[in-house]
Design a protein around this motif. Structure first.
Motif, PDB file in Angstrom:
ATOM      1  N   ASP A 196       0.849  -1.192   0.000  1.00  0.00           N
ATOM      2  CA  ASP A 196       0.000   0.000   0.000  1.00  0.00           C
ATOM      3  C   ASP A 196       0.887   1.246   0.000  1.00  0.00           C
ATOM      4  O   ASP A 196       0.663   2.182   0.746  1.00  0.00           O
ATOM      5  N   LYS A 251      -7.404   8.570  -7.476  1.00  0.00           N
ATOM      6  CA  LYS A 251      -7.475   7.402  -6.601  1.00  0.00           C
ATOM      7  C   LYS A 251      -7.606   6.109  -7.398  1.00  0.00           C
ATOM      8  O   LYS A 251      -6.972   5.105  -7.077  1.00  0.00           O
ATOM      9  N   SER A 252      -8.441   6.146  -8.449  1.00  0.00           N
ATOM     10  CA  SER A 252      -8.655   4.929  -9.231  1.00  0.00           C
ATOM     11  C   SER A 252      -7.389   4.528  -9.991  1.00  0.00           C
ATOM     12  O   SER A 252      -7.043   3.341 -10.052  1.00  0.00           O
ATOM     13  N   ALA A 292      -4.815   3.179  -7.455  1.00  0.00           N
ATOM     14  CA  ALA A 292      -5.217   1.865  -6.956  1.00  0.00           C
ATOM     15  C   ALA A 292      -4.929   0.779  -7.987  1.00  0.00           C
ATOM     16  O   ALA A 292      -4.453  -0.315  -7.643  1.00  0.00           O
ATOM     17  N   THR A 293      -5.188   1.074  -9.251  1.00  0.00           N
ATOM     18  CA  THR A 293      -4.915   0.107 -10.314  1.00  0.00           C
ATOM     19  C   THR A 293      -3.419  -0.149 -10.443  1.00  0.00           C
ATOM     20  O   THR A 293      -2.976  -1.305 -10.573  1.00  0.00           O
ATOM     21  N   GLN A 302      -1.088   0.270  -8.147  1.00  0.00           N
ATOM     22  CA  GLN A 302      -0.625  -0.487  -6.985  1.00  0.00           C
ATOM     23  C   GLN A 302      -0.977  -1.962  -7.123  1.00  0.00           C
ATOM     24  O   GLN A 302      -0.156  -2.845  -6.826  1.00  0.00           O
ATOM     25  N   LYS A 303      -2.178  -2.247  -7.574  1.00  0.00           N
ATOM     26  CA  LYS A 303      -2.626  -3.639  -7.753  1.00  0.00           C
ATOM     27  C   LYS A 303      -1.727  -4.371  -8.741  1.00  0.00           C
ATOM     28  O   LYS A 303      -1.351  -5.529  -8.519  1.00  0.00           O
TER      29      LYS A 303
END
Length: 233
Positions: free
Chosen positions: A138, A193-194, A197-198, A200-201
């Motif tokens: 994270d 944010k989206s 998040a992608t 990081q994933k």
């Protein structure tokens, strides 16, 4: 989303084979000494990257001993005791880089560190330990923390400072951003944010498929995607 192996093979082909690529990827594990750094070194690293942002890094490096002297070696308590008038005087000193808006971040980021250390839910002996213990799966959460609670630590400034300190992190360079856009993994702003998040994933998945750190994976993506200029001499 491509597999790690496919990206790795393309990077090997572009960079002259596995051995050459290994040299280019370099070391990438988190520095075990990070959590033992004194917090003045954290503030110093943050400040250096803030001043290097949009400026010639070499000039900042050459003037850095003057910064250390002028700002009490970035002692947190001494920085927080500085009145505004003193900050203004120091910002006008030709021995450092005269940029009052950036000089003001020194005290603001010292305040961030002080508040974190004195918060009710703090379980870390230092801000350096707080950074070191933040889970890399994270890492964007740590970026967000620095951007929200600090000053001028958003964008790539915070991540570059973290990497300089020895915290494992990927960097959203032009080549890395280009990869995610070319493969239609993100749309819109890179710092939404989206998007984060992608990204990081994807990095988490690639890390599970390999034995590379986030910083090594970040370089791997760039070597497999961007201009093929970096080579082993």
């Amino acid at each position: 989303m491509e597999s790690y192996q496919k990206i790795y093979e393309r990077a090997c082909e572009r960079k002259g084979g596995e051995q050459a690529l290994a040299l280019l990827l370099g070391e990438g594990n988190q520095d075990p000494l990070l959590k033992h750094l004194s917090d003045d070194r954290i503030l110093s690293a943050f400040t250096k990257k803030i001043f290097q942002s949009g400026f010639v890094w070499r000039v900042v490096e050459n003037k850095w001993p003057n910064f250390e002297e002028s700002f009490f070696n970035f002692d947190i308590e001494k920085i927080l005791m500085m009145p505004e008038e003193m900050l203004e005087r120091k910002a006008a000193d030709p021995k450092i880089i005269r940029n009052f808006n950036k000089v003001k971040t020194i005290k603001a980021n010292a305040q961030m560190m002080f508040e974190q250390q004195n918060s009710d839910d703090n379980s870390h002996p230092s801000f350096s330990a707080f950074i070191a213990d933040w889970p890399t799966e994270d890492i964007i959460g740590l970026w967000t923390y620095l951007k929200k609670h600090g000053q001028r630590l958003g964008g790539n400034t915070g991540p570059y400072a973290l990497r300089a300190l020895g915290k494992d992190t990927f960097i959203l360079s032009r080549d890395v951003e280009g990869y995610f856009r070319t493969h239609d993994l993100i749309s819109g702003g890179i710092q939404t944010k989206s998007s984060l998040a992608t990204i990081q994933k994807c990095f988490n998945q690639w890390q599970q498929e390999s034995d590379l750190s986030l910083s090594q994976l970040s370089r791997l993506i760039a070597f497999a995607t961007g201009d093929n200029n970096v080579q082993v001499a």
